[in-house]
Design a protein around this motif. Structure first.
Motif, PDB file in Angstrom:
ATOM      1  N   MET A   1       0.848  -1.173   0.000  1.00 16.96           N
ATOM      2  CA  MET A   1       0.000   0.000   0.000  1.00 16.96           C
ATOM      3  C   MET A   1       0.892   1.235   0.000  1.00 16.96           C
ATOM      4  N   LEU A   2       0.550   2.178  -0.829  1.00 16.86           N
ATOM      5  CA  LEU A   2       1.236   3.458  -0.877  1.00 16.86           C
ATOM      6  C   LEU A   2       0.478   4.428   0.030  1.00 16.86           C
ATOM      7  N   ALA A   3       1.162   5.039   0.971  1.00 20.29           N
ATOM      8  CA  ALA A   3       0.535   6.021   1.866  1.00 20.29           C
ATOM      9  C   ALA A   3       1.066   7.400   1.514  1.00 20.29           C
ATOM     10  N   LEU A   4       0.141   8.323   1.257  1.00 21.28           N
ATOM     11  CA  LEU A   4       0.511   9.686   0.872  1.00 21.28           C
ATOM     12  C   LEU A   4      -0.144  10.688   1.805  1.00 21.28           C
ATOM     13  N   SER A   5       0.524  11.800   2.013  1.00 17.10           N
ATOM     14  CA  SER A   5      -0.073  12.915   2.753  1.00 17.10           C
ATOM     15  C   SER A   5      -0.489  13.978   1.753  1.00 17.10           C
ATOM     16  N   ARG A   6      -1.692  14.483   1.914  1.00 11.35           N
ATOM     17  CA  ARG A   6      -2.200  15.553   1.048  1.00 11.35           C
ATOM     18  C   ARG A   6      -2.887  16.584   1.914  1.00 11.35           C
ATOM     19  N   LYS A   7      -2.813  17.839   1.515  1.00  8.08           N
ATOM     20  CA  LYS A   7      -3.520  18.927   2.182  1.00  8.08           C
ATOM     21  C   LYS A   7      -4.724  19.311   1.333  1.00  8.08           C
ATOM     22  N   LYS A   8      -5.565  20.157   1.897  1.00  8.89           N
ATOM     23  CA  LYS A   8      -6.746  20.631   1.170  1.00  8.89           C
ATOM     24  C   LYS A   8      -6.327  21.199  -0.187  1.00  8.89           C
ATOM     25  N   ASN A   9      -7.098  20.847  -1.209  1.00  8.67           N
ATOM     26  CA  ASN A   9      -6.897  21.252  -2.603  1.00  8.67           C
ATOM     27  C   ASN A   9      -5.693  20.603  -3.280  1.00  8.67           C
ATOM     28  N   GLU A  10      -5.036  19.668  -2.622  1.00  6.93           N
ATOM     29  CA  GLU A  10      -3.972  18.914  -3.268  1.00  6.93           C
ATOM     30  C   GLU A  10      -4.570  17.639  -3.858  1.00  6.93           C
ATOM     31  N   ALA A  11      -3.914  17.106  -4.871  1.00  4.92           N
ATOM     32  CA  ALA A  11      -4.469  15.959  -5.592  1.00  4.92           C
ATOM     33  C   ALA A  11      -3.400  14.913  -5.855  1.00  4.92           C
ATOM     34  N   LEU A  12      -3.885  13.761  -6.319  1.00  7.33           N
ATOM     35  CA  LEU A  12      -2.998  12.743  -6.852  1.00  7.33           C
ATOM     36  C   LEU A  12      -3.637  12.189  -8.107  1.00  7.33           C
ATOM     37  N   VAL A  13      -2.799  11.648  -8.980  1.00  2.65           N
ATOM     38  CA  VAL A  13      -3.274  11.131 -10.263  1.00  2.65           C
ATOM     39  C   VAL A  13      -2.944   9.653 -10.341  1.00  2.65           C
ATOM     40  N   ILE A  14      -3.917   8.874 -10.805  1.00  3.42           N
ATOM     41  CA  ILE A  14      -3.746   7.437 -10.970  1.00  3.42           C
ATOM     42  C   ILE A  14      -3.936   7.093 -12.442  1.00  3.42           C
ATOM     43  N   ASN A  15      -2.954   6.417 -13.000  1.00  2.00           N
ATOM     44  CA  ASN A  15      -3.043   5.902 -14.370  1.00  2.00           C
ATOM     45  C   ASN A  15      -3.328   6.990 -15.412  1.00  2.00           C
ATOM     46  N   ASN A  16      -2.867   8.173 -15.208  1.00  2.00           N
ATOM     47  CA  ASN A  16      -3.002   9.289 -16.151  1.00  2.00           C
ATOM     48  C   ASN A  16      -4.434   9.732 -16.440  1.00  2.00           C
ATOM     49  N   ASN A  17      -5.442   9.077 -15.863  1.00  2.47           N
ATOM     50  CA  ASN A  17      -6.805   9.481 -16.200  1.00  2.47           C
ATOM     51  C   ASN A  17      -7.752   9.564 -15.001  1.00  2.47           C
ATOM     52  N   VAL A  18      -7.246   9.332 -13.806  1.00  4.84           N
ATOM     53  CA  VAL A  18      -8.065   9.461 -12.602  1.00  4.84           C
ATOM     54  C   VAL A  18      -7.362  10.430 -11.661  1.00  4.84           C
ATOM     55  N   GLU A  19      -8.095  11.449 -11.241  1.00  5.92           N
ATOM     56  CA  GLU A  19      -7.538  12.442 -10.314  1.00  5.92           C
ATOM     57  C   GLU A  19      -8.386  12.474  -9.045  1.00  5.92           C
ATOM     58  N   ILE A  20      -7.717  12.392  -7.912  1.00  9.36           N
ATOM     59  CA  ILE A  20      -8.390  12.444  -6.615  1.00  9.36           C
ATOM     60  C   ILE A  20      -7.881  13.681  -5.894  1.00  9.36           C
ATOM     61  N   THR A  21      -8.819  14.566  -5.518  1.00  7.90           N
ATOM     62  CA  THR A  21      -8.479  15.841  -4.886  1.00  7.90           C
ATOM     63  C   THR A  21      -9.085  15.903  -3.492  1.00  7.90           C
ATOM     64  N   VAL A  22      -8.314  16.383  -2.528  1.00 10.06           N
ATOM     65  CA  VAL A  22      -8.831  16.615  -1.177  1.00 10.06           C
ATOM     66  C   VAL A  22      -9.613  17.924  -1.225  1.00 10.06           C
ATOM     67  N   LEU A  23     -10.928  17.851  -1.038  1.00  9.20           N
ATOM     68  CA  LEU A  23     -11.783  19.035  -1.117  1.00  9.20           C
ATOM     69  C   LEU A  23     -11.963  19.715   0.233  1.00  9.20           C
ATOM     70  N   GLU A  24     -12.060  18.902   1.283  1.00  8.12           N
ATOM     71  CA  GLU A  24     -12.368  19.464   2.601  1.00  8.12           C
ATOM     72  C   GLU A  24     -11.900  18.500   3.682  1.00  8.12           C
ATOM     73  N   ILE A  25     -11.461  19.056   4.796  1.00 10.70           N
ATOM     74  CA  ILE A  25     -11.076  18.253   5.948  1.00 10.70           C
ATOM     75  C   ILE A  25     -11.811  18.815   7.159  1.00 10.70           C
ATOM     76  N   LYS A  26     -12.623  17.964   7.807  1.00 10.79           N
ATOM     77  CA  LYS A  26     -13.356  18.348   9.017  1.00 10.79           C
ATOM     78  C   LYS A  26     -13.106  17.291  10.063  1.00 10.79           C
ATOM     79  N   GLY A  27     -12.275  17.585  11.045  1.00 12.35           N
ATOM     80  CA  GLY A  27     -11.970  16.614  12.091  1.00 12.35           C
ATOM     81  C   GLY A  27     -11.368  15.365  11.488  1.00 12.35           C
ATOM     82  N   GLU A  28     -12.044  14.219  11.700  1.00 12.62           N
ATOM     83  CA  GLU A  28     -11.552  12.949  11.168  1.00 12.62           C
ATOM     84  C   GLU A  28     -12.140  12.601   9.802  1.00 12.62           C
ATOM     85  N   GLN A  29     -12.946  13.486   9.245  1.00 15.48           N
ATOM     86  CA  GLN A  29     -13.586  13.214   7.955  1.00 15.48           C
ATOM     87  C   GLN A  29     -12.911  14.024   6.856  1.00 15.48           C
TER      88      GLN A  29
END
Length: 97
Positions: A1-29
Protein backbone atom coordinates in the motif's frame (compact mmCIF):
# COMPACT_ATOMS: atom_id res chain seq x y z
CA UNK A 1 0.00 0.00 0.00
CA UNK A 2 1.24 3.46 -0.88
CA UNK A 3 0.54 6.02 1.87
CA UNK A 4 0.51 9.69 0.87
CA UNK A 5 -0.07 12.91 2.75
CA UNK A 6 -2.20 15.55 1.05
CA UNK A 7 -3.52 18.93 2.18
CA UNK A 8 -6.75 20.63 1.17
CA UNK A 9 -6.90 21.25 -2.60
CA UNK A 10 -3.97 18.91 -3.27
CA UNK A 11 -4.47 15.96 -5.59
CA UNK A 12 -3.00 12.74 -6.85
CA UNK A 13 -3.27 11.13 -10.26
CA UNK A 14 -3.75 7.44 -10.97
CA UNK A 15 -3.04 5.90 -14.37
CA UNK A 16 -3.00 9.29 -16.15
CA UNK A 17 -6.80 9.48 -16.20
CA UNK A 18 -8.06 9.46 -12.60
CA UNK A 19 -7.54 12.44 -10.31
CA UNK A 20 -8.39 12.44 -6.61
CA UNK A 21 -8.48 15.84 -4.89
CA UNK A 22 -8.83 16.61 -1.18
CA UNK A 23 -11.78 19.04 -1.12
CA UNK A 24 -12.37 19.46 2.60
CA UNK A 25 -11.08 18.25 5.95
CA UNK A 26 -13.36 18.35 9.02
CA UNK A 27 -11.97 16.61 12.09
CA UNK A 28 -11.55 12.95 11.17
CA UNK A 29 -13.59 13.21 7.95
CA UNK A 30 -12.04 13.99 4.57
CA UNK A 31 -14.11 14.93 1.52
CA UNK A 32 -12.58 13.76 -1.74
CA UNK A 33 -13.35 14.75 -5.31
CA UNK A 34 -12.75 12.14 -7.99
CA UNK A 35 -12.42 12.94 -11.67
CA UNK A 36 -12.44 9.85 -13.87
CA UNK A 37 -13.65 8.79 -17.32
CA UNK A 38 -17.21 7.44 -17.44
CA UNK A 39 -15.96 3.94 -18.20
CA UNK A 40 -13.99 3.83 -14.93
CA UNK A 41 -16.32 2.68 -12.13
CA UNK A 42 -15.83 4.44 -8.79
CA UNK A 43 -17.44 2.95 -5.66
CA UNK A 44 -17.21 3.41 -1.93
CA UNK A 45 -15.52 0.26 -0.65
CA UNK A 46 -18.52 -0.94 1.37
CA UNK A 47 -20.74 -0.67 -1.74
CA UNK A 48 -18.10 -2.42 -3.87
CA UNK A 49 -17.95 -5.33 -1.40
CA UNK A 50 -21.76 -5.67 -1.46
CA UNK A 51 -21.71 -5.76 -5.27
CA UNK A 52 -18.94 -8.38 -5.31
CA UNK A 53 -20.76 -10.54 -2.75
CA UNK A 54 -24.00 -10.37 -4.74
CA UNK A 55 -22.15 -11.27 -7.95
CA UNK A 56 -20.41 -14.24 -6.30
CA UNK A 57 -23.68 -15.55 -4.95
CA UNK A 58 -25.41 -15.18 -8.32
CA UNK A 59 -22.60 -16.99 -10.13
CA UNK A 60 -22.46 -19.82 -7.65
CA UNK A 61 -26.23 -20.34 -7.66
CA UNK A 62 -26.18 -20.42 -11.45
CA UNK A 63 -23.36 -22.97 -11.49
CA UNK A 64 -25.06 -25.04 -8.83
CA UNK A 65 -28.34 -25.12 -10.76
CA UNK A 66 -26.61 -25.99 -14.04
CA UNK A 67 -24.61 -28.74 -12.39
CA UNK A 68 -27.72 -30.04 -10.67
CA UNK A 69 -29.45 -30.32 -14.01
CA UNK A 70 -26.54 -32.16 -15.66
CA UNK A 71 -25.05 -34.30 -12.92
CA UNK A 72 -25.79 -36.05 -9.70
CA UNK A 73 -24.97 -34.17 -6.51
CA UNK A 74 -21.48 -35.64 -6.11
CA UNK A 75 -20.43 -34.80 -9.68
CA UNK A 76 -21.88 -31.31 -9.42
CA UNK A 77 -20.00 -30.73 -6.19
CA UNK A 78 -16.67 -31.68 -7.81
CA UNK A 79 -17.19 -29.30 -10.72
CA UNK A 80 -18.27 -26.45 -8.47
CA UNK A 81 -15.17 -26.88 -6.29
CA UNK A 82 -12.94 -26.79 -9.37
CA UNK A 83 -14.27 -23.47 -10.65
CA UNK A 84 -14.70 -22.05 -7.15
CA UNK A 85 -11.03 -21.08 -6.80
CA UNK A 86 -11.93 -17.54 -7.91
CA UNK A 87 -14.47 -17.16 -5.11
CA UNK A 88 -14.59 -17.45 -1.34
CA UNK A 89 -15.17 -20.90 0.09
CA UNK A 90 -17.68 -19.31 2.46
CA UNK A 91 -20.00 -18.81 -0.51
CA UNK A 92 -19.78 -22.52 -1.28
CA UNK A 93 -20.55 -23.64 2.26
CA UNK A 94 -24.20 -22.76 1.81
CA UNK A 95 -24.55 -25.36 -0.93
CA UNK A 96 -23.11 -28.40 0.75
CA UNK A 97 -24.00 -28.04 4.41
Amino acid sequence: MLALSRKKNEALVINNNVEITVLEIKGEQVKLGITAPREVPVYRKEVYIQIQDANKEAVMWTVWRLCGICLDRRGAEAIVWQIEDRYDRSVMSIFFS
